[in-house]
Design an enzyme around this catalytic site. Structure first.
Site, PDB file in Angstrom:
ATOM      1  N   ILE A 295       0.835  -1.205   0.000  1.00  0.00           N
ATOM      2  CA  ILE A 295       0.000   0.000   0.000  1.00  0.00           C
ATOM      3  C   ILE A 295       0.866   1.250   0.000  1.00  0.00           C
ATOM      4  O   ILE A 295       0.641   2.194  -0.773  1.00  0.00           O
ATOM      5  CB  ILE A 295      -0.942   0.004   1.222  1.00  0.00           C
ATOM      6  CG1 ILE A 295      -1.930  -1.172   1.125  1.00  0.00           C
ATOM      7  CG2 ILE A 295      -1.711   1.327   1.282  1.00  0.00           C
ATOM      8  CD1 ILE A 295      -2.819  -1.124  -0.071  1.00  0.00           C
ATOM      9  N   ASP A 315      10.770   3.375   5.934  1.00  0.00           N
ATOM     10  CA  ASP A 315      10.361   2.006   6.253  1.00  0.00           C
ATOM     11  C   ASP A 315      11.537   1.340   6.948  1.00  0.00           C
ATOM     12  O   ASP A 315      12.681   1.798   6.827  1.00  0.00           O
ATOM     13  CB  ASP A 315      10.001   1.233   4.968  1.00  0.00           C
ATOM     14  CG  ASP A 315       9.057   0.069   5.236  1.00  0.00           C
ATOM     15  OD1 ASP A 315       9.440  -0.834   5.995  1.00  0.00           O
ATOM     16  OD2 ASP A 315       7.938   0.068   4.697  1.00  0.00           O
ATOM     17  N   LYS A 411     -11.580  -3.983   9.786  1.00  0.00           N
ATOM     18  CA  LYS A 411     -11.595  -4.810  10.990  1.00  0.00           C
ATOM     19  C   LYS A 411     -11.664  -3.963  12.260  1.00  0.00           C
ATOM     20  O   LYS A 411     -11.886  -4.484  13.356  1.00  0.00           O
ATOM     21  CB  LYS A 411     -10.370  -5.726  11.012  1.00  0.00           C
ATOM     22  CG  LYS A 411     -10.383  -6.775   9.914  1.00  0.00           C
ATOM     23  CD  LYS A 411      -9.115  -7.604   9.905  1.00  0.00           C
ATOM     24  CE  LYS A 411      -9.197  -8.706   8.863  1.00  0.00           C
ATOM     25  NZ  LYS A 411      -9.419  -8.200   7.499  1.00  0.00           N
ATOM     26  N   LYS A 423      -6.087  -1.046  15.582  1.00  0.00           N
ATOM     27  CA  LYS A 423      -6.363   0.001  14.595  1.00  0.00           C
ATOM     28  C   LYS A 423      -7.524   0.885  15.060  1.00  0.00           C
ATOM     29  O   LYS A 423      -7.522   2.102  14.844  1.00  0.00           O
ATOM     30  CB  LYS A 423      -6.659  -0.613  13.226  1.00  0.00           C
ATOM     31  CG  LYS A 423      -5.538  -1.476  12.677  1.00  0.00           C
ATOM     32  CD  LYS A 423      -4.245  -0.699  12.471  1.00  0.00           C
ATOM     33  CE  LYS A 423      -4.268   0.141  11.224  1.00  0.00           C
ATOM     34  NZ  LYS A 423      -2.975   0.811  10.975  1.00  0.00           N
ATOM     35  N   VAL A 449      -7.175  -5.316   0.025  1.00  0.00           N
ATOM     36  CA  VAL A 449      -6.672  -4.729  -1.212  1.00  0.00           C
ATOM     37  C   VAL A 449      -6.165  -5.838  -2.111  1.00  0.00           C
ATOM     38  O   VAL A 449      -5.301  -6.635  -1.721  1.00  0.00           O
ATOM     39  CB  VAL A 449      -5.549  -3.717  -0.931  1.00  0.00           C
ATOM     40  CG1 VAL A 449      -4.974  -3.178  -2.235  1.00  0.00           C
ATOM     41  CG2 VAL A 449      -6.082  -2.578  -0.074  1.00  0.00           C
ATOM     42  N   LEU A 450      -6.731  -5.905  -3.313  1.00  0.00           N
ATOM     43  CA  LEU A 450      -6.348  -6.953  -4.252  1.00  0.00           C
ATOM     44  C   LEU A 450      -4.868  -6.846  -4.589  1.00  0.00           C
ATOM     45  O   LEU A 450      -4.379  -5.788  -4.976  1.00  0.00           O
ATOM     46  CB  LEU A 450      -7.173  -6.840  -5.534  1.00  0.00           C
ATOM     47  CG  LEU A 450      -8.643  -7.252  -5.414  1.00  0.00           C
ATOM     48  CD1 LEU A 450      -9.399  -6.868  -6.671  1.00  0.00           C
ATOM     49  CD2 LEU A 450      -8.757  -8.741  -5.158  1.00  0.00           C
ATOM     50  N   SER A 452      -2.278  -7.001  -2.648  1.00  0.00           N
ATOM     51  CA  SER A 452      -1.340  -6.521  -1.634  1.00  0.00           C
ATOM     52  C   SER A 452      -0.598  -7.711  -1.026  1.00  0.00           C
ATOM     53  O   SER A 452      -1.065  -8.847  -1.042  1.00  0.00           O
ATOM     54  CB  SER A 452      -2.077  -5.749  -0.536  1.00  0.00           C
ATOM     55  OG  SER A 452      -2.986  -6.583   0.151  1.00  0.00           O
ATOM     56  N   GLU A 541     -11.462 -13.939  14.019  1.00  0.00           N
ATOM     57  CA  GLU A 541     -12.022 -13.706  12.686  1.00  0.00           C
ATOM     58  C   GLU A 541     -13.541 -13.608  12.727  1.00  0.00           C
ATOM     59  O   GLU A 541     -14.205 -14.282  13.531  1.00  0.00           O
ATOM     60  CB  GLU A 541     -11.626 -14.843  11.730  1.00  0.00           C
ATOM     61  CG  GLU A 541     -10.224 -14.729  11.194  1.00  0.00           C
ATOM     62  CD  GLU A 541     -10.002 -15.693  10.031  1.00  0.00           C
ATOM     63  OE1 GLU A 541      -9.391 -15.289   9.031  1.00  0.00           O
ATOM     64  OE2 GLU A 541     -10.433 -16.859  10.134  1.00  0.00           O
TER      65      GLU A 541
END
Length: 620
Positions: A295, A315, A411, A423, A449-450, A452, A541
């Site tokens: 991302i 990073d 989430k 989060k 996210v597709l 990722s 989950e």
């Protein structure tokens, strides 16, 4: 090649002059002015060699096109004018009768068109019969179908050869393009593939629905056909806008792409206000944390389009930063001051980073995100997702950052996991600091996210490539999905429309059944025998995610697809205590840390709503 084409067409025109002149004299041997006919034929030939060579050599027109024929007609007209000029200069007897230049020109245009069409069609036929190129059926005989056809025919590598079109429009059932015709409808794809020997299907319909695409992919897999898609040329070129010409990537001919999960998910991407994005980023110093992640890296690419004064990327993953710089600049020497290697869990590094960079805007993408891992190590979630964010926020306040955008997750809405709770708590910390300082600090919440790193899609693709099985947690599990481009544009849009302390939530459409996603990956893999195995919901989950927590209102004052949710602040000092506990306790007090985190999550609810306990997702 251009000169030879000009010579060829010049000889055709010269021959037509002789034919037209002899026909004018009823082919009488003694009547014609042979010297005059010879002069006119030489004029026709030389005009084509000079002007036609320039015409073809400039690449002004596509070969065998109507435009090219129009250009050849212009050369013919000029040559005819020279012939009339010659007649006027020599007087009597004239070089040729007055009707010859016109009739010869008409014959020449027809003859050039026939020869050009025959040669082009012949090349296609030779390619079809040679067996060296892959035989392709083009789905769609409209404008985009013609684009796909030209990409194939003009590809110097001759990777594909078109053997037919498929189109459901009855008005196109007799259409023929350079010897390639519409062979049938989409329902007849398998039969047409057998008749033509096609091994590839190229989809060239922009309005193709996800259901139609999925059905086509499944039928193609049964027949052993590979599916390719005509790329969106405008979109691909737009991705490189603002990165400089040296980074622009031109599409190669026949650059058809593979089918992606985006094509099968069935969501229309949300459109963002590009002008608003550009206006607040232009000329600013922007800091992106987690810039080496999937991302963060894509976010940096998006930000670079809008001409920031400086883009600083940090990073703790040096390989990730290397990859990000390589994508942005085409090289990765890692010598730029805009690349900063460091750990955001170290408060000293954070303060030094802000002191040196003095950012105007911060996009905080660094986080731990694997749900199962964080259930085992809640202290790590607290130290990184909460503590690291808190240190960044403190530094942002101290050094006068104007905007701070934190990337959250769906989430975080009514969390049942340590990941979601960490989060969620960070969203509340941001709301508290924004309220106390008046700063434009906010969060953005979205789903999977597709593509990722570490996403379920990547797991499925790897499992399918290995022959399976594909592991799905439980029947009925559903998740929200979006593309990386869409997610990052939402993050940028947040800074343009968000208010202090808000969380912006994208309307991600309908959730995707994970079983269906697994089946689509299997269909795309070309391995129909791969199995799906259910492993059961893991601790924390949910069976289905939610966009908004209980009590959060879906209000969209600035964008029809973005909810702006006011977030109730949390006692920041209690959060600091939790972080300090996690940093000193290590893994020995995980149960205690988990309980403190859960208590803080519940304490931040202003509405009288019972919060779910961590782990309840297993039985949801």
């Amino acid at each position: 090649m251009a000169l030879w084409r000009a010579i060829r067409d010049g000889l055709i025109f010269a021959a037509c002059v002789w034919i037209a002149a002899l026909a004018r004299y009823d082919f009488a041997v003694s009547s014609p002015n042979y010297a005059g006919i010879t002069v006119c034929s030489v004029i026709a030939f030389l005009t084509f060699v000079v002007l036609g060579g320039w015409l073809y050599g400039q690449g002004r027109y596509r070969r065998a096109s109507g435009d090219e024929l129009f250009g050849a007609g212009a050369v013919v007209a000029i040559a005819a004018g020279f012939m009339y000029l010659g007649n006027a200069l020599v007087g009597a007897p004239r070089l040729v009768p007055a009707s010859v230049p016109v009739s010869a020109g008409a014959f020449a245009i027809v003859a050039i068109a026939i020869v050009s069409w025959s040669l082009t069609t012949g090349r296609h036929r030779v390619r079809r019969q040679s067996g060296r190129s892959r035989r392709a059926l083009i789905v769609g005989a409209g404008h985009h179908g013609m684009t796909a056809f030209r990409m194939i025919t003009e590809d110097p590598r001759a990777e594909f050869v078109a053997v037919g079109f498929l189109d459901d429009d009855p008005n196109k059932r007799l259409l023929r393009v350079e010897g390639v015709r519409v062979m049938g409808t989409l329902e007849e794809m398998c039969d047409v593939a057998k008749r033509t020997g096609a091994d590839t299907v190229i989809v060239a319909i922009r309005s193709f629905t996800s259901k139609a695409m999925q059905a086509l992919v499944e039928r193609a897999a049964e027949q052993g056909l590979e599916v390719k898609i005509l790329p969106d040329i405008d979109a691909q070129q737009a991705r490189h806008r603002g990165l400089g010409d040296k980074n622009a990537v031109a599409l190669r001919p026949a650059g058809f792409r593979n089918v992606e999960l985006n094509d099968l998910i069935g969501r229309e991407p949300v459109q963002t206000d590009v002008d608003a994005i550009a206006s607040y980023l232009n000329g600013k110093t922007v800091l992106v944390t987690g810039a080496g992640g999937s991302i963060g890296s894509f976010l940096c690419q998006q930000i670079a389009k809008y001409s920031p004064g400086r883009l600083v990327m940090t990073d703790r993953d040096e390989s990730g930063l290397h990859s990000t710089q390589l994508v942005l600049e085409g090289q990765a020497m890692l010598t730029s001051d805009d690349l900063v290697l460091g750990d955001l869990r170290d408060p000293r590094f954070v303060r030094t980073l802000f002191k040196d960079v003095r950012p105007d805007i911060v996009f905080h993408a660094a986080a731990l995100k694997h749900l199962t891992f964080l259930e085992r190590f809640p202290d790590e979630a607290v130290m990184t997702n909460v503590g690291g964010s808190l240190d960044l926020l403190d530094a942002a306040v101290e050094y006068g950052v104007d905007q701070f955008v934190h990337i959250s997750t769906d989430k975080a809405a009514d969390p049942t996991s340590v990941l979601g709770a960490s989060k969620y708590l960070t969203e509340r910390v941001i709301a508290g600091i924004a309220r106390s300082t008046g700063k434009d600090f906010m969060s953005v919440r979205f789903g999977n996210v597709l593509g990722s790193r570490g996403s379920v899609l990547g797991t499925f693709v790897a499992q399918a490539a290995a022959g399976g099985p594909l592991t799905v947690t439980a029947p009925g599990v559903r998740r929200y999905f979006m593309s990386a481009a869409e997610a990052c544009e939402l993050v940028l849009q947040a800074g343009a429309i968000g208010n202090a302390g808000e969380t912006l939530v994208l309307d991600m459409g309908e959730q995707v059944l994970i079983e269906d996603l697994a089946k689509r990956v299997i269909a795309l893999s070309g391995k129909p025998d791969v199995e799906i195995v259910y492993t059961g919901l893991r601790e924390g989950e949910k069976l289905e995610e939610v966009r908004l927590a209980a009590g959060e209102r879906d209000e969209r004052p600035n964008h029809p697809f973005i909810s702006q949710v006011p977030i109730n602040p949390v006692d920041v000092e209690r959060v600091r205590s939790l972080v300090a506990n996690a940093r000193t306790a290590g893994h020995t007090r995980n149960d205690e840390i988990r309980q403190e985190l859960a208590a803080l999550v519940r304490s931040t609810r202003a509405l009288n709503v019972v919060q779910p306990q961590f782990g309840q997702g297993r039985t949801a």
